[in-house]
Write an enzyme that holds these catalytic residues in place. Structure first.
Site, PDB file in Angstrom:
ATOM      1  N   CYS A  52      72.475  33.998   1.810  1.00 13.35           N
ATOM      2  CA  CYS A  52      73.564  33.128   1.362  1.00 13.35           C
ATOM      3  C   CYS A  52      74.663  33.952   0.675  1.00 13.35           C
ATOM      4  CB  CYS A  52      73.024  32.069   0.411  1.00 13.35           C
ATOM      5  SG  CYS A  52      74.302  30.906  -0.116  1.00 13.35           S
ATOM      6  N   CYS A  56      74.865  32.591  -6.977  1.00 13.53           N
ATOM      7  CA  CYS A  56      74.135  31.808  -7.986  1.00 13.53           C
ATOM      8  C   CYS A  56      73.062  32.702  -8.636  1.00 13.53           C
ATOM      9  CB  CYS A  56      73.500  30.587  -7.339  1.00 13.53           C
ATOM     10  SG  CYS A  56      74.679  29.673  -6.305  1.00 13.53           S
ATOM     11  N   CYS A  59      69.204  32.358  -7.960  1.00 10.38           N
ATOM     12  CA  CYS A  59      68.688  32.054  -6.622  1.00 10.38           C
ATOM     13  C   CYS A  59      68.108  33.241  -5.864  1.00 10.38           C
ATOM     14  CB  CYS A  59      69.792  31.400  -5.799  1.00 10.38           C
ATOM     15  SG  CYS A  59      69.161  30.746  -4.234  1.00 10.38           S
ATOM     16  N   CYS A 128      66.755  13.560   3.522  1.00  8.68           N
ATOM     17  CA  CYS A 128      67.684  14.125   2.552  1.00  8.68           C
ATOM     18  C   CYS A 128      68.031  15.536   3.018  1.00  8.68           C
ATOM     19  CB  CYS A 128      66.999  14.172   1.189  1.00  8.68           C
ATOM     20  SG  CYS A 128      67.983  14.999  -0.084  1.00  8.68           S
ATOM     21  N   ARG A 260      63.925  13.220 -11.296  1.00 12.18           N
ATOM     22  CA  ARG A 260      62.906  14.031 -10.623  1.00 12.18           C
ATOM     23  C   ARG A 260      62.490  15.251 -11.433  1.00 12.18           C
ATOM     24  NH1 ARG A 260      65.257  14.955  -5.806  1.00 12.18           N
ATOM     25  NH2 ARG A 260      64.725  12.806  -5.374  1.00 12.18           N
TER      26      ARG A 260
HETATM   27  N1  SAM Z   1      72.721  26.169  -0.844  1.00 17.77           N
HETATM   28  C1  SAM Z   1      72.757  24.822  -1.230  1.00 17.77           C
HETATM   29  C2  SAM Z   1      73.287  24.610  -2.624  1.00 17.77           C
HETATM   30  O1  SAM Z   1      73.212  25.527  -3.426  1.00 17.77           O
HETATM   31  O2  SAM Z   1      73.774  23.514  -2.886  1.00 17.77           O
HETATM   32  C3  SAM Z   1      71.419  24.123  -1.103  1.00 17.77           C
HETATM   33  C4  SAM Z   1      70.138  24.843  -1.480  1.00 17.77           C
HETATM   34  S1  SAM Z   1      69.967  25.319  -3.219  1.00 17.77           S
HETATM   35  C5  SAM Z   1      68.624  26.412  -3.151  1.00 17.77           C
HETATM   36  C6  SAM Z   1      69.435  23.810  -3.995  1.00 17.77           C
HETATM   37  C7  SAM Z   1      69.240  23.792  -5.481  1.00 17.77           C
HETATM   38  O3  SAM Z   1      68.009  24.401  -5.822  1.00 17.77           O
HETATM   39  C8  SAM Z   1      70.228  24.530  -6.353  1.00 17.77           C
HETATM   40  O4  SAM Z   1      71.389  23.798  -6.558  1.00 17.77           O
HETATM   41  C9  SAM Z   1      69.448  24.704  -7.645  1.00 17.77           C
HETATM   42  O5  SAM Z   1      69.702  23.622  -8.515  1.00 17.77           O
HETATM   43  C10 SAM Z   1      68.002  24.701  -7.185  1.00 17.77           C
HETATM   44  N2  SAM Z   1      67.408  26.036  -7.393  1.00 17.77           N
HETATM   45  C11 SAM Z   1      67.638  27.123  -6.625  1.00 17.77           C
HETATM   46  N3  SAM Z   1      66.943  28.190  -7.089  1.00 17.77           N
HETATM   47  C12 SAM Z   1      66.273  27.768  -8.172  1.00 17.77           C
HETATM   48  C13 SAM Z   1      65.391  28.423  -9.101  1.00 17.77           C
HETATM   49  N4  SAM Z   1      65.099  29.701  -8.979  1.00 17.77           N
HETATM   50  N5  SAM Z   1      64.867  27.689 -10.104  1.00 17.77           N
HETATM   51  C14 SAM Z   1      65.177  26.374 -10.218  1.00 17.77           C
HETATM   52  N6  SAM Z   1      65.992  25.715  -9.381  1.00 17.77           N
HETATM   53  C15 SAM Z   1      66.551  26.391  -8.377  1.00 17.77           C
HETATM   54 FE1  SF4 Z   2      73.211  29.913  -1.839  1.00 19.18          FE
HETATM   55 FE2  SF4 Z   2      71.110  29.764  -3.456  1.00 19.18          FE
HETATM   56 FE3  SF4 Z   2      73.536  29.308  -4.422  1.00 19.18          FE
HETATM   57 FE4  SF4 Z   2      72.414  27.507  -2.710  1.00 19.18          FE
HETATM   58  S1  SF4 Z   2      71.696  28.037  -4.764  1.00 19.18           S
HETATM   59  S2  SF4 Z   2      74.521  28.291  -2.676  1.00 19.18           S
HETATM   60  S3  SF4 Z   2      71.245  28.932  -1.404  1.00 19.18           S
HETATM   61  S4  SF4 Z   2      72.803  31.266  -3.570  1.00 19.18           S
END
Ligand code: SAM
Ligand code: SF4
Ligand code: DTB
Length: 324
Positions: A52, A56, A59, A128, A260
């Site tokens: 990606c 973030c 992530c 979803c 949730r």
């Molecule tokens: N890429 C898209 C986005 O960011 O909207 C969808 C997938 S993203 C992985 C979905 C959500 O997972 C993120 O917005 C975040 O809130 C949650 N998330 C991701 N990594 C995480 C982590 N290490 N611990 C807790 N929540 C996490």
């Molecule tokens: Fe990409 Fe992870 Fe951010 Fe979703 S949360 S936009 S998968 S970097």
């Protein structure tokens, strides 16, 4: 009464109550709007993992960090449908597909996702997706394919946002939520705690959610799963008291929403999860994997449901705040 005009000061007063008072108040509200023994069971599947372009800081799937997550392109339709059937078999009523995209593009992959949605809907599951940013037209296409809900988290407060993500803005997030709402899709939006934010930031995020023109139908509260290789790898695990404060405040502010208890359950003993259900959480992700990290097993969750006498909520149960 459902309010979308909460002030920060009011939220602060709720949030900072002595913890047992707060939980009691939330449990009371919960009982007015929901059946407390009922918990929605959702299953997640990462349909496109890793690579990606966003940064973030929490992530595992960002290209900016060296994590151990294997990258794979979009899964094919039969694989996804098989996973959905397995989820249904295991008692899930909502199937959520996640893609490590910054935004949806109008290409073949999007067409494939639309196919997946049609197929999963036919199984009788609520479908979803969480695919990143969406235009109004894309949201409309998802709706027409049968999408029930769209997950798009605020993640953190507007003030703390740029400390966590620099490749998009808080306002971008809000815009997508508007597009989802306009298309008549159920809105799922919450955040993560344990990113180094303050209580003020947590209150601020809840304030944004609770003062949207209409509350999200579901509000995931995630505890950070610290991922090796990301800037937040060394963050301390959040305590159950912090989760309780978030869940209980969300429940009081947004009484009709499904709250949730999302990422972070693996580390929580049943007694801690039970407190979260008492404080108004009424939805979980089940299945031994979230997107890229482990989650409690089917057997562990079965045992918890039996011990606490919880029942899975049926699919498509009318949501009080959705008009259709
Ligand atoms: N890429 C898209 C986005 O960011 O909207 C969808 C997938 S993203 C992985 C979905 C959500 O997972 C993120 O917005 C975040 O809130 C949650 N998330 C991701 N990594 C995480 C982590 N290490 N611990 C807790 N929540 C996490
Ligand atoms: Fe990409 Fe992870 Fe951010 Fe979703 S949360 S936009 S998968 S970097
Ligand atoms: C949400 O709020 N939490 C889920 C879902 N929406 C997409 C994701 C949790 C991801 C946890 C880290 C991982 O497994 O990669």
């Amino acid at each position: 009464m459902i309010r979308t005009d909460w002030t920060r000061e009011e939220i602060k007063q709720i949030y900072f109550q002595p913890i047992l008072e707060l939980v009691y108040q939330a449990a009371t509200v919960h009982r007015q709007y929901h059946t407390p023994s009922e918990v929605q069971v959702c299953t997640l599947l990462s349909i496109k993992t890793g690579g990606c372009p966003e940064d973030c800081a929490y992530c595992s799937q960002s290209v900016k960090y060296n994590t151990n997550v294997p990258v794979h392109k979009l899964l094919d339709l039969p694989t996804v449908l098989q996973k959905a059937r397995e989820a249904k078999q295991a008692g899930s009523t909502r199937f959520c597909m996640g893609a490590a995209w910054r935004e949806v593009r109008d290409n073949k992959d999007f067409d494939k996702v639309l196919e997946m949605i049609r197929g999963i809907k036919e199984l009788g599951l609520e479908v979803c997706c969480t695919l990143g940013m969406l235009t109004a037209e894309q949201a409309q296409k998802l709706k027409e394919a049968g999408l029930y809900a769209y997950n798009h988290n605020l993640d953190t407060s507007e003030e703390y946002y740029e400390k966590i993500i620099t490749t998009r803005t808080f306002q971008d997030r809000i815009k997508t939520l508007e597009n989802v709402r306009k298309a008549g899709i159920s809105v799922c939006s919450g955040g993560i705690i344990g990113l180094g934010e303050t209580d003020e930031d947590r209150i601020s995020m809840l304030h944004t959610l609770a003062t949207l023109p209409q509350h999200p139908e579901s509000v995931p509260i995630n505890a950070l799963v610290a991922i090796e290789g990301t800037p937040l790898a060394k963050q301390k695990r959040v305590s159950v008291w912090e989760m309780l404060r978030m869940i209980a405040t969300a429940r009081i502010l947004m009484p009709q929403a499904m709250v949730r208890l999302s990422a972070g359950r693996l580390e929580m003993p049943i007694a801690e999860q039970a407190l979260c259900f008492l404080a108004g959480a009424n939805s979980i992700f089940a299945g031994d994997k979230l997107l890229t990290t482990p989650n409690p097993t089917f057997d562990q969750d079965q045992a918890m449901f039996q011990l606490l006498n919880l029942q899975p909520r049926q699919a498509y149960k009318a949501h009080a705040s959705l008009s259709s």
